[in-house]
Scaffold this active site. Structure first.
Site, short mmCIF file in Angstrom:
data_model
loop_
_atom_site.label_atom_id
_atom_site.label_comp_id
_atom_site.label_asym_id
_atom_site.label_seq_id
_atom_site.Cartn_x
_atom_site.Cartn_y
_atom_site.Cartn_z
N TYR A 118 6.74 -9.62 7.28
CA TYR A 118 6.73 -8.27 7.49
C TYR A 118 7.10 -7.66 8.98
CZ TYR A 118 3.45 -7.52 3.43
OH TYR A 118 3.06 -7.45 2.26
N ASP B 268 0.64 -1.35 0.04
CA ASP B 268 -0.10 0.02 0.15
C ASP B 268 0.96 1.16 0.02
OD1 ASP B 268 -2.39 -1.41 0.16
OD2 ASP B 268 -2.30 -1.44 2.44
#
Length: 244
Positions: A110, A52
């Site tokens: 992540y 994103d």
């Protein structure tokens, strides 16, 4: 025609995410522009993920096809001379023509970084989420276990997600606090839209005492997005590694 696999890192601060868009600047766009300048041909780049806007990456994987005669060993150097300073190629190599950086993935890792304290940081502020309030780290750690394993993560995806299935497997979720820095690491076979950020936001609610540890299990079982926490800001999130 050669299939070239790239490992890149980028600072996502000034970009509207990975995927090319008509009305915004993206990582994919900048990379495709650099490849076109280097090879004289437009080569669509296939990304391993669709990060994103504002999300960073240290180990993003992508691939593209080219008929260019540039030696594979030189592609990294050539592209780095053409890319902006907030995008860099870490590695380049030729792979089998069947390789697809998105469909061949077996997992991703992540990290999410939070800074606490009486004032927000100045240096490096674009890579962390400043959180002023005190958190109970032990409660957060104890809540992490509920996410481990294979679950329906419908409660932890953004509304409007087009994923065919909300079933995902989380292999690892850890939290480490050193002085005023809190770092989360999460490894899974794949992640839904905003899933990592919503999970972290939910864990912060536990750390604040707004959610009980057991309530996390209830949220998972409810499959109701409205019951989970708000997503934390994108800037603290970084794609560390893609597994194949």
């Amino acid at each position: 025609m050669k299939n070239i696999k790239l490992v890149i890192e980028y600072d996502g601060t000034n970009y509207s995410g990975w995927q090319r868009q008509y009305n915004a600047i993206t990582i994919q766009q900048r990379l495709e522009e650099a490849i076109e300048k280097a090879t004289g041909e437009f080569s669509p780049v296939i990304g391993s993920s669709r990060t994103d806007a504002g999300v960073h990456a240290r180990g993003f994987v992508c691939n593209f096809f080219t008929a260019s005669k540039i030696p594979t060993s030189n592609i990294k150097m050539v592209l780095n001379t053409l890319l902006p300073e907030d995008i860099a190629v870490l590695d380049s190599k030729e792979v089998d023509s069947s390789f697809h950086s998105r469909y061949f993935t077996t997992g991703k890792e992540y990290s999410y970084t939070i800074v606490t304290g009486d004032r927000p940081p100045v240096i490096g502020r674009q890579y962390v989420y400043y959180f002023r309030r005190k958190l109970d780290i032990e409660k957060i750690k104890n809540s992490c276990e509920y996410f481990i394993g294979t679950h329906d993560f419908s409660a932890f995806k953004k509304k409007g997600s087009t994923a065919r299935s909300s079933i995902r497997t989380i292999k690892e979720l850890t939290v480490l606090k050193e002085k005023n820095i809190i770092k989360f690491n999460i490894v899974g076979d794949g992640f839904l839209y905003n899933m990592v950020r919503i999970i972290i936001g939910t864990l912060l609610e536990v750390g604040l005492g707004r959610f009980s540890i057991e309530y996390v299990k209830y949220i998972l079982e409810s499959k109701d997005r409205a019951k989970a926490g708000k997503p934390v800001p994108a800037k603290g999130l970084c794609l560390e590694k893609v597994f194949y």
